[in-house]
Design a protein around this motif. Structure first.
Motif, mmCIF file in Angstrom:
data_model
loop_
_atom_site.group_PDB
_atom_site.id
_atom_site.type_symbol
_atom_site.label_atom_id
_atom_site.label_comp_id
_atom_site.label_asym_id
_atom_site.label_seq_id
_atom_site.Cartn_x
_atom_site.Cartn_y
_atom_site.Cartn_z
ATOM 1 N N ASN A 458 0.861 -1.188 0.000
ATOM 2 C CA ASN A 458 0.000 0.000 0.000
ATOM 3 C C ASN A 458 0.894 1.233 0.000
ATOM 4 O O ASN A 458 1.309 1.726 1.042
ATOM 5 C CB ASN A 458 -0.922 -0.014 1.220
ATOM 6 C CG ASN A 458 -1.841 -1.230 1.212
ATOM 7 O OD1 ASN A 458 -2.837 -1.255 0.501
ATOM 8 N ND2 ASN A 458 -1.496 -2.241 2.000
ATOM 9 N N GLU A 460 1.939 5.106 -1.747
ATOM 10 C CA GLU A 460 1.592 6.307 -2.493
ATOM 11 C C GLU A 460 2.865 7.085 -2.769
ATOM 12 O O GLU A 460 3.672 7.305 -1.857
ATOM 13 C CB GLU A 460 0.588 7.174 -1.719
ATOM 14 C CG GLU A 460 -0.782 6.537 -1.566
ATOM 15 C CD GLU A 460 -1.782 7.479 -0.920
ATOM 16 O OE1 GLU A 460 -1.449 8.674 -0.776
ATOM 17 O OE2 GLU A 460 -2.884 7.019 -0.558
ATOM 18 N N ARG A 462 4.897 9.990 -5.872
ATOM 19 C CA ARG A 462 4.706 10.959 -6.955
ATOM 20 C C ARG A 462 5.820 10.808 -7.974
ATOM 21 O O ARG A 462 6.994 10.676 -7.617
ATOM 22 C CB ARG A 462 4.683 12.370 -6.385
ATOM 23 C CG ARG A 462 4.485 13.465 -7.416
ATOM 24 C CD ARG A 462 4.236 14.807 -6.754
ATOM 25 N NE ARG A 462 2.919 14.841 -6.122
ATOM 26 C CZ ARG A 462 2.426 15.920 -5.492
ATOM 27 N NH1 ARG A 462 3.154 17.022 -5.409
ATOM 28 N NH2 ARG A 462 1.228 15.884 -4.943
ATOM 29 N N ASN A 471 0.448 11.356 -9.501
ATOM 30 C CA ASN A 471 0.340 10.670 -8.225
ATOM 31 C C ASN A 471 0.034 9.194 -8.473
ATOM 32 O O ASN A 471 -0.933 8.860 -9.165
ATOM 33 C CB ASN A 471 -0.759 11.290 -7.358
ATOM 34 C CG ASN A 471 -0.381 12.673 -6.868
ATOM 35 O OD1 ASN A 471 0.776 12.914 -6.502
ATOM 36 N ND2 ASN A 471 -1.325 13.595 -6.863
ATOM 37 N N CYS A 472 0.864 8.339 -7.906
ATOM 38 C CA CYS A 472 0.711 6.900 -8.095
ATOM 39 C C CYS A 472 0.264 6.259 -6.782
ATOM 40 O O CYS A 472 0.739 6.641 -5.709
ATOM 41 C CB CYS A 472 2.023 6.257 -8.541
ATOM 42 S SG CYS A 472 2.802 7.095 -9.923
ATOM 43 N N LYS A 473 -0.598 5.298 -6.903
ATOM 44 C CA LYS A 473 -1.082 4.575 -5.722
ATOM 45 C C LYS A 473 -1.059 3.086 -6.002
ATOM 46 O O LYS A 473 -1.612 2.613 -6.991
ATOM 47 C CB LYS A 473 -2.492 5.028 -5.356
ATOM 48 C CG LYS A 473 -3.032 4.380 -4.088
ATOM 49 C CD LYS A 473 -4.409 4.904 -3.735
ATOM 50 C CE LYS A 473 -4.924 4.266 -2.452
ATOM 51 N NZ LYS A 473 -6.275 4.770 -2.090
ATOM 52 N N SER A 475 -2.123 -0.502 -4.288
ATOM 53 C CA SER A 475 -2.989 -1.024 -3.234
ATOM 54 C C SER A 475 -3.129 -2.523 -3.371
ATOM 55 O O SER A 475 -3.148 -3.069 -4.480
ATOM 56 C CB SER A 475 -4.370 -0.364 -3.289
ATOM 57 O OG SER A 475 -4.940 -0.523 -4.568
#
Length: 1340
Positions: A458, A460, A462, A471-473, A475
């Protein structure tokens, strides 16, 4: 003959003997000194050290008759013994009665792979280990397991077999070259087949054999290495080179998944010719540990300070004479048969604390002018000489070492080609949101066989593009099952897109690109919520690949493309290779060029250009595009009259992890927005191709755009996986300590990675944590050791060489990240490397053996860059820095408990238990403080803290000279000063670490240096009126304190004035000893100590008020401007005179100062030079540095009247014609200075610039500046002449400008070159020739 017993020392009336637990040394003992020296380096690791002793005494001369507790009943010289042989009778007489050292080795061996370095008894330890494994055999295991016992000779094989057989109930047999089979007509072991070996392995639990027998059986597959659960290696020091021991470990052990436990036995660790030197022995030991995947353990603990610096107890009177005019602290301790006279004559105010243990009188005199603490130690009849470690030794910056890289377990996979039943994956969704709302990126899913830790899964972060950020996430999603077809199609998609964009796609992909060690899938998503993979797009890729495989262009028999296409007379339709598409639907379509294997996206139709149009490249070879494709690719176009398409070319991946356009921190320094802007004015070229050479793919453009983000994202994600893997190794399954993977990543990342973080901040903190914990441990462990002994031991434990050895043992070098992310070297599984780097190091495995042949000091060797096998050169000091950074990371997230756990994993055992603290407090409580109660209460009111144990405070303020001859108190503040120094260092560093999170590591180091020093503490003592409570009897010291108090009252409070006026060391020591006393009184409560000292030391320096030492400030200013300083120091009477000269462009500044020490004199001279620069209006405080790297910064030099030469082009031939030289210049040069001479110019890349820079430094000329121009071309152009002739698309020219004092500025334009640095070399070379022509330089 009688003995007088003193603690740990046996004194006879003839010769002194130092007694250890298990061995005795006397003057006739022969000891291998270089082994002792090596083991002293390991003294404070997890090792304990035993010294091999060979007795050469006879019964008549030996001072001890039948000495008790000797190892293995060591024999006298009448019966000489070989230390490599063991007495088997000793081992088997009483197998159930083990000695303490056998139990110690056994416990260690059961916990980890171990090399037991002992003279005798190791066979019994092996039996104890086997007995422990015997329990496992009795549990009736489901699969066959074996214990293999290896010995190098037939005799040892049979002996060890007998020992094991007599002491265990397991089935045992031996095997060597003479062994004959009982089931196959008596064949010798070398002729046995698989059936005989199967019979032997089935009937035995333990097989004792020579290593050659085992190696042959393993190579032939007669014995499976996975069957071995315990591997015992006798005489394991032979494991090197091509010895069967080494071959077994390299070929089978390192490659196995389920590795057996290893127990090695040896009495001699360095069995190699030439291993007599310290360095060779150390390398040999380290190499042996790496080959056997084990750590050395020996039987006697020499880390005990008792052996390093033995306490002395005086038998007769001790005379102390104080003759120092400095008020120096003199606290001698002696153990001697006669009087010991210690004289202190230092003018420096140094603390002199000698220790002596000798038979006759010894005179120790300290005359150091340096002002340093001097702690001479004398033991025996000769002085102990301590020499500095070689500048290129372990843990130094000069030494470079070849190391491997650690494979990341999380990206490994076993599915490969065997996925008939499908594969279960852990799915991790990846989404992108751009700062520009109209720009969209497709989501992806990462499919792994392994489950990631939560803080990795998980994530986050940039990514930074030229004019926007994303912005990269990441999950974590649910587990996902893919059937065999889906897995195969997913691999096809990954191969097509990653190769088509970053390399070239080939229909027949090399299966070696999918390796078990690097196996995952990155697939596009139709939607993230609900989770849905875009199988339609993936199936389209599979169809495109099948089409290309069947196409005539890629087949062995070349055919026309028209056999593939469907013809249509409709002019609104575009004929692609696989289908026709309406012209209104082609914009942003993703296509694959079947002749190049590259992916493109369609921009538009070229209305006025077809394949019949004139070729705009090399018109001499090709008249039209049709001819170009026919001659170069052997393709006959069917529709040459069809309009060509304008295509957007795929480009290489970029490092998107750092924001070069914004403010922030880059590789430890602040990014300046103006100097780091990305060039957005580059000219971009689009491709033009006939549609019939393009295969259409039903893929969206946002999928392609996301693929450009994935290399940077996956690089960071893989780095976090590596950090998580290291965390698991350190922390294990402990739940009370959790350190974030991002913090571990920071601890293993160097400045060279050019990340927004690096290990330097954590390294600074870890250094303080190590210093504090080791200091506490030593202080509590050795209550009778004085400050000098404790400091020496601490220095040894936290030295770079010690930390380096600890890091190497833990294989930390393989985790270190030491090179900036290069997207062109990154590959996804199934992707061809676009820039391969073949390995030329001669190492076949991913891990590099620890061997001196992989060490170098060659400055040409570049650190960081990895070959395809993962090998890279690493600075030796980087390993020790990483050790400190890891400790710092565990302190940040896990507190002191976490730091101690990390240290224990590294091999540093520090026990800060409450019982030891209580014992230290109990000792201090015995001090009689009643006569000075008023003094103590007054000081307590100043501190704002009331002591529970007043004796601690009394000890903290008692100077060494406060000793009443009639009633000696027996204590002084020096031990508490040792403790307090480390406490304040940690507390202030921790405060600065948390207070200033946005400053670069270098500035943080400067803040700590300005806060944690004796001058600052002394100033605080006077400012808070603590100096009056110091209990001392030295008139000289009291006078010095009074003078310093007056100086503080009348001088400014700036740092420079304090640095150039030395304070009495005792004042700073007083503050540190009080800190140590409070720490003990609060039972190691760091928060309480800081509550008191934060007020005491306020104001603590801030970045805005930080003033660097004058000399350093001057040097940094000159570096930023390209100036050079000349430094001359000479002795003048009792002092040192320093002269500094600084040559400006039009002026020469000189400053001179005299002081008792060279350091202070240079500082005062630098302060005068800085004042001169300020008076001239030249120096500006806190000014930014110009970029002065290898290319030298580009400056705009003013054109003025002093410009003597402005040469557009320069003919080197004229350089030889010196008769044309300017007569005025000749007169000036001859009258003012001698013309410099250089033997030759190195014309290799960088050579001319280095020669010119060195000349400028020598002559104190300002560094030259370069301005560059670049010319780009769509076609190859020829650059240079002769051997320098090259072809390239870009051409660089550099103008050089050199300002020569009292002469003017010379400007020259260099020759065109294919790269910027080569153009700088050309300009520098011409400048050297011009200087020769004008008689400012002689060459040759």
């Amino acid at each position: 003959m009688g003995f007088k017993k003193t603690p740990n020392v046996i004194v006879t009336n003839e010769k002194p003997c130092i007694k250890n637990t298990n061995c005795v040394f006397n003057d006739r003992t022969v000891i291998s000194n270089h082994f002792l020296k090596i083991f002293s380096r390991y003294s404070f690791k997890s090792y304990t050290v035993f010294s091999t002793v060979i007795m050469h005494t006879n019964s008549s001369s030996s001072p001890l008759q039948n000495p008790p507790n000797l190892i293995g009943n060591m024999q006298s010289s009448e019966t000489p013994t070989n230390p490599l042989k063991r007495n088997f009778e000793t081992m088997i007489n009483n197998p159930k009665q083990s000695t303490q050292y056998e139990l110690d080795v056994f416990k260690v061996a059961m916990g980890r792979n171990t090399i037991a370095h002992i003279d005798t008894g190791s066979g019994m330890i092996a039996v104890m280990i086997i007995k422990e494994f015997e329990k496992m055999f009795k549990e009736q295991l489901s699969e066959k397991k074996l214990i293999i016992f290896l010995a190098p000779t037939r005799k040892l094989v049979e002996q060890q077999c007998n020992v094991v057989r007599e002491n265990t109930d397991l089935r045992v047999d031996f095997y060597h070259g003479s062994k004959a089979s009982t089931v196959d007509d008596g064949k010798k072991v070398d002729d046995w087949d698989a059936a005989v070996w199967e019979h032997e392995t089935d009937k035995n639990d333990i097989m004792v054999m020579t290593p050659t027998i085992l190696l042959n059986a393993l190579r032939n597959g007669f014995i499976k290495f996975e069957m071995i659960c315990l591997l015992i290696i006798d005489e394991c020091h032979h494991a090197s080179g091509n010895h069967p021991y080494a071959s077994i470990m390299k070929e089978f052990y390192l490659e196995s998944v389920n590795k057996p436990k290893v127990f090695g036995m040896t009495a001699f660790l360095a069995n190699k010719k030439g291993a007599s030197s310290t360095g060779n022995c150390e390398a040999r030991i380290t190499m042996l540990e790496n080959i056997l995947d084990s750590r050395v353990y020996t039987i006697q603990n020499r880390t005990d300070l008792q052996d390093v610096t033995p306490t002395a107890s005086a038998n007769k009177s001790l005379k102390i004479t104080e003759k120092s005019p400095s008020g120096a602290d003199v606290t001698p301790t002696a153990s001697a048969n006669k009087s010991l006279k210690i004289t202190e004559k230092s003018p420096s105010g140094a603390d002199v604390t000698p220790t002596a243990s000798q038979n006759k009188s010894s005179k120790i005199t300290e005359k150091s002018p340096s002002g340093k603490d001097v702690t001479p130690t004398v033991s025996g009849n000769k002085a102990l000489k301590i020499t500095k470690e070689s500048p290129s030794g372990a843990g130094t910056t000069k030494r470079k070492e070849l190391h491997g890289t650690m494979p990341i377990r999380a990206v490994s996979g076993t599915w490969g080609d065997n996925h008939d039943d499908g594969v279960d994956f852990y799915a991790y969704g990846i989404s992108f949101v751009c700062s520009v709302k109209d720009v969209k990126y497709s989501s992806f899913v990462l499919l792994l066989e392994s489950k990631l830790d939560d803080d990795v899964a998980n994530l986050e972060m940039r990514l930074y593009l030229v004019s926007k950020f994303v912005n990269c996430k990441v999950s974590s999603c649910a587990k996902l099952h893919l059937d065999a077809r889906q897995v195969a199609n997913g691999k096809c998609f990954q191969e097509l897109f990653f190769n088509g964009i970053y390399a070239k796609f080939f229909p027949e992909t090399d299966p070696k690109l999918w390796t078990p060690s690097y196996m995952y899938l990155l697939l596009p998503l139709e939607s993230l919520d609900p989770f849905e993979i875009n199988w339609k797009m993936i199936d389209s890729c599979v169809s495109a690949i099948e089409f290309v495989k069947k196409s005539s262009v890629s087949s062995a028999e070349k055919q026309n493309v028209d056999s593939i296409m469907t013809y249509s007379e409709n002019t609104s339709m575009i004929h692609f290779a696989n289908k026709c598409v309406h012209k209104d639907d082609i914009t942003n379509m993703v296509v694959l060029a079947i002749h190049t294997g590259k992916l493109y996206s369609v921009i538009d139709i070229l209305q006025d250009e077809t394949a019949c149009s004139p070729f705009d490249g090399d018109t001499k070879k090709y008249s039209s595009f049709e001819e170009y494709f026919k001659k170069k690719y052997k393709i006959d176009l069917v529709y040459p009259a069809q309009n060509m398409l304008m295509l957007k070319q795929s480009h290489r991946a970029h490092n998107l992890l750092v924001d070069f356009n914004g403010e922030g921190i880059l590789h430890g320094k602040k990014i300046k927005a103006e100097s780091c802007k990305v060039n957005t004015d580059r000219q971009r070229y689009n491709a033009r191709l006939p549609p019939e050479l393009l295969v259409t793919i039903d893929a969206r453009l946002d999928v392609v755009k996301s693929l450009y983000l994935l290399p940077s994202l996956m690089h960071r994600l893989e780095a976090l996986m590596l950090a998580s893997q290291l965390r698991e190794e350190i922390t294990g399954h402990m739940t009370n300590i959790h350190v974030s993977s991002s913090l571990i990543l920071e601890a293993i990342t160097t400045l060279r990675c050019n990340e927004s973080f690096s290990m330097e901040r954590l390294e600074l903190l870890g250094d303080s944590v190590l210093k504090y914990t080791v200091s506490c441990d030593l202080y509590l462990r050795y209550p009778n050791k004085h400050e000098g002994q404790l400091s020496s031991a601490r220095s040894s434990q936290v030295s770079n060489s010690t930390l380096y050895n600890l890091g190497i043992v833990c294989r930390l070098q393989n985790y270190i990240r030491d090179v900036a992310f290069d997207p062109t070297r990154w590959t996804a599984p199934g992707q061809l490397p676009s820039r391969p780097c073949a390995c030329d190091h001669g190492v076949e495995t991913i891990e590099v053996p620890i061997d001196t042949k992989y060490h170098t000091e060659d400055p040409k060797i570049l650190t960081g860059k990895c070959c395809d096998r993962g090998h890279r050169w690493l600075g030796s000091k980087t390993v020790s820095d990483c050790v400190e950074a890891l400790v710092g990371a565990y302190f940040v997230d896990g507190g002191l408990t976490g730091a101690l756990h990390c240290m224990k994993w590294l091999g540093i055992s520090c026990e800060l238990d409450s019982s030891r603290v209580d014992e230290a407090i109990k000792i201090a409580s015995l001090h009689v403080y009643t006569p000075k109660l008023d003094v103590l209460q007054g000081l307590e009111s100043k501190l704002g803290y009331e002591f529970v144990v007043k004796g601690l405070l009394l000890e903290a303020i008692t100077h060494a000279t406060d000793q009443n001859p009639d009633q000696r108190v027996g204590y002084c503040y020096q031990r508490l000063e040792f403790l307090g120094d480390s406490v304040l260092d940690l507390l202030i560093t921790w405060y600065l670490f948390n207070k200033h999170k946005d400053i670069d590591p270098g500035e943080l180091t400067d803040l700590r240096s300005a806060s944690v020093n004796n001058e600052n503490f002394a100033y605080a003592a006077v400012r808070r009126n603590l100096h009056g409570y110091l209990q001392c009897r030295s008139v000289t010291l009291q006078t010095q304190i009074s003078d310093y108090v007056k100086f503080v009252a009348t001088s400014s409070t700036d740092t420079n004035s304090l640095q150039t006026n030395k304070s009495p060391k005792a004042l700073g020591d007083l503050v540190e000893s009080i800190a140590g006393a409070i720490l003990l009184d609060t039972k190691l409560n760091l928060d309480e100590v800081w509550r008191i000292f934060e007020l005491l030391l306020t104001p603590i320096v801030t970045p805005e008020k930080l003033e660097l030492p004058p000399l350093r400030e001057l040097i940094e200013y000159c570096d930023s401007k390209g100036y050079f300083i000349k430094d001359k120091c000479r002795r003048l009477g009792d002092g040192v005179t320093a002269e500094l000269s600084l040559q400006l462009e039009d002026d020469l500044l000189i400053a001179e100062a005299t002081s008792p020490t060279r350091k202070v004199a240079r500082g005062q001279a630098a302060l005068k030079l800085l004042s001169q620069l300020e008076n001239k209006g030249i120096l500006r405080k806190n000014q930014g540095e110009d970029n002065r790297d290898g290319e030298i910064g580009n400056k705009d030099v003013k054109k003025n009247d002093t410009t003597r030469s402005n040469v557009t082009r320069f003919d080197p031939q004229l350089a030889a014609n010196t008769s044309i030289a300017d007569s005025k210049m000749e007169e000036e040069s001859n009258s003012k200075t001698e013309i410099p001479v250089i033997k030759s110019i190195n014309k290799n890349k960088g050579g001319p610039r280095s020669t010119l820079f060195e000349l400028c430094r020598k002559m104190q000329w300002t560094m030259p500046t370069f301005t560059h121009s670049e010319e780009k071309s769509r076609t190859l152009i020829e650059i240079g002449e002769g051997v320098d002739k090259r072809t390239a698309f870009n051409k660089f020219e550099s103008e050089i400008s050199l300002n020569i004092p009292s002469y003017g500025i010379i400007k020259l334009m260099g020759e065109p070159r294919a790269d910027k640095k080569s153009s700088c070399d050309s300009a520098a070379l011409l400048m050297l020739y011009e200087l020769q022509r004008q008689r400012m330089l002689k060459i040759g």
